[in-house]
Design a protein around this motif. Structure first.
Motif, short mmCIF file in Angstrom:
data_model
loop_
_atom_site.label_atom_id
_atom_site.label_comp_id
_atom_site.label_asym_id
_atom_site.label_seq_id
_atom_site.Cartn_x
_atom_site.Cartn_y
_atom_site.Cartn_z
N SER A 38 0.82 -1.22 0.00
CA SER A 38 0.00 0.00 0.00
C SER A 38 0.85 1.27 0.00
O SER A 38 0.43 2.31 -0.49
CB SER A 38 -0.92 0.01 1.21
OG SER A 38 -0.16 -0.01 2.40
N ILE A 39 2.08 1.20 0.55
CA ILE A 39 2.92 2.40 0.57
C ILE A 39 3.96 2.40 -0.54
O ILE A 39 4.71 3.35 -0.70
CB ILE A 39 3.61 2.62 1.94
CG1 ILE A 39 4.52 1.45 2.29
CG2 ILE A 39 2.58 2.89 3.02
CD1 ILE A 39 5.44 1.73 3.45
N SER A 40 3.99 1.32 -1.31
CA SER A 40 4.99 1.20 -2.37
C SER A 40 4.93 2.37 -3.35
O SER A 40 5.93 3.01 -3.64
CB SER A 40 4.78 -0.11 -3.12
OG SER A 40 5.71 -0.23 -4.17
N MET A 41 3.72 2.66 -3.83
CA MET A 41 3.54 3.70 -4.83
C MET A 41 3.93 5.09 -4.31
O MET A 41 4.76 5.76 -4.91
CB MET A 41 2.07 3.65 -5.27
CG MET A 41 1.79 4.16 -6.63
SD MET A 41 2.71 3.35 -7.95
CE MET A 41 2.32 4.50 -9.24
N PRO A 42 3.35 5.55 -3.18
CA PRO A 42 3.71 6.89 -2.70
C PRO A 42 5.18 7.04 -2.31
O PRO A 42 5.80 8.06 -2.60
CB PRO A 42 2.81 7.10 -1.48
CG PRO A 42 2.23 5.78 -1.15
CD PRO A 42 2.26 4.96 -2.39
N MET A 43 5.77 6.01 -1.68
CA MET A 43 7.17 6.12 -1.27
C MET A 43 8.11 6.12 -2.47
O MET A 43 9.10 6.82 -2.51
CB MET A 43 7.56 5.00 -0.29
CG MET A 43 6.80 5.03 1.03
SD MET A 43 6.87 6.63 1.91
CE MET A 43 5.18 7.18 1.78
N THR A 44 7.74 5.33 -3.49
CA THR A 44 8.53 5.30 -4.72
C THR A 44 8.46 6.67 -5.40
O THR A 44 9.47 7.20 -5.87
CB THR A 44 8.03 4.19 -5.67
OG1 THR A 44 8.15 2.93 -5.00
CG2 THR A 44 8.85 4.13 -6.95
N LEU A 45 7.27 7.25 -5.42
CA LEU A 45 7.07 8.57 -6.00
C LEU A 45 7.98 9.61 -5.33
O LEU A 45 8.67 10.39 -5.99
CB LEU A 45 5.60 8.99 -5.86
CG LEU A 45 5.24 10.38 -6.35
CD1 LEU A 45 5.28 10.43 -7.86
CD2 LEU A 45 3.85 10.78 -5.86
N ILE A 46 8.00 9.59 -4.00
CA ILE A 46 8.83 10.53 -3.24
C ILE A 46 10.30 10.37 -3.61
O ILE A 46 10.99 11.35 -3.90
CB ILE A 46 8.69 10.27 -1.71
CG1 ILE A 46 7.31 10.73 -1.22
CG2 ILE A 46 9.80 10.97 -0.93
CD1 ILE A 46 7.04 10.35 0.22
N LEU A 47 10.78 9.13 -3.61
CA LEU A 47 12.20 8.90 -3.87
C LEU A 47 12.57 9.22 -5.32
O LEU A 47 13.66 9.72 -5.59
CB LEU A 47 12.59 7.48 -3.49
CG LEU A 47 12.52 7.22 -1.96
CD1 LEU A 47 12.62 5.74 -1.64
CD2 LEU A 47 13.61 8.00 -1.21
N GLU A 48 11.65 8.97 -6.25
CA GLU A 48 11.88 9.35 -7.65
C GLU A 48 12.02 10.87 -7.77
O GLU A 48 12.88 11.37 -8.47
CB GLU A 48 10.71 8.91 -8.54
CG GLU A 48 10.70 7.46 -8.92
CD GLU A 48 9.52 7.15 -9.85
OE1 GLU A 48 9.18 7.98 -10.71
OE2 GLU A 48 8.93 6.07 -9.69
N GLU A 49 11.12 11.58 -7.08
CA GLU A 49 11.15 13.05 -7.11
C GLU A 49 12.47 13.57 -6.54
O GLU A 49 13.09 14.46 -7.10
CB GLU A 49 9.99 13.62 -6.28
CG GLU A 49 8.66 13.57 -6.98
CD GLU A 49 8.57 14.60 -8.11
OE1 GLU A 49 9.26 15.62 -8.06
OE2 GLU A 49 7.79 14.35 -9.06
N LEU A 50 12.87 13.02 -5.39
CA LEU A 50 14.12 13.46 -4.75
C LEU A 50 15.31 13.17 -5.65
O LEU A 50 16.21 14.00 -5.81
CB LEU A 50 14.30 12.77 -3.39
CG LEU A 50 13.33 13.22 -2.29
CD1 LEU A 50 13.45 12.32 -1.07
CD2 LEU A 50 13.57 14.68 -1.90
N TYR A 51 15.29 11.99 -6.26
CA TYR A 51 16.39 11.60 -7.15
C TYR A 51 16.47 12.56 -8.34
O TYR A 51 17.53 13.08 -8.68
CB TYR A 51 16.20 10.16 -7.63
CG TYR A 51 17.19 9.76 -8.70
CD1 TYR A 51 18.51 9.48 -8.36
CD2 TYR A 51 16.83 9.67 -10.04
CE1 TYR A 51 19.44 9.14 -9.33
CE2 TYR A 51 17.74 9.33 -11.02
CZ TYR A 51 19.05 9.06 -10.66
OH TYR A 51 19.97 8.73 -11.62
#
Length: 142
Positions: A38-51
């Motif tokens: 359930s948190i895979s999508m939002p956490m991946t989004l955050i880390l992609e943005e930061l990257y």
């Protein structure tokens, strides 16, 4: 039982954009193994943005950037640390984006930072030994 390897993940990235694929793949695997899809999508989004911010802005003076991401699960909480050697930049000091502005009039950037704040329970920033360090926590439901 202590922390075994399944509950922790370390990812090293460079400004080579193909590293983004590695990041996403490893994150998906991590969240699946830990049964927290359930948190895979939002956490991946955050880390992609930061990257993306790091390789776009953090390396804008031509420096080679190296990024280290650590994820760990402690009881019912995900702890993510995002560390880079880019230009000093405290994302938490950015003004909130105007989400009501039309797309044409909206300031560039800021949205990734909005995601970081909106999708996590706590965020801390510090600049340590020439590194930006962002520590984020997210409660795991259920």
């Amino acid at each position: 039982m202590g922390l075994n390897n399944m509950n922790a993940l370390k990812i090293n990235l460079t400004k080579n954009i193909s590293d983004l694929t590695i990041l996403v793949t490893k994150l998906e695997q991590f969240f699946q193994e830990n049964n927290t899809p359930s948190i895979s999508m939002p956490m991946t989004l955050i880390l992609e943005e930061l990257y993306t911010n790091t390789i776009t802005h953090g390396a804008s003076d031509g420096r080679d950037v190296f990024i280290e991401i650590n994820l760990g699960i402690d009881k019912d909480e995900l702890i993510m640390t995002y560390k880079d050697n880019g230009i000093p930049f405290n994302v938490l000091e950015l003004p909130e984006p105007d989400l009501n502005a039309s797309i044409e009039n909206r300031e560039v950037g800021g949205l990734g930072v909005h995601y970081v704040k909106a999708l996590t329970d706590s965020v801390e920033y510090e600049y340590v030994e020439k590194h930006n360090v962002l520590k984020m926590k997210k409660k795991l439901s259920g």
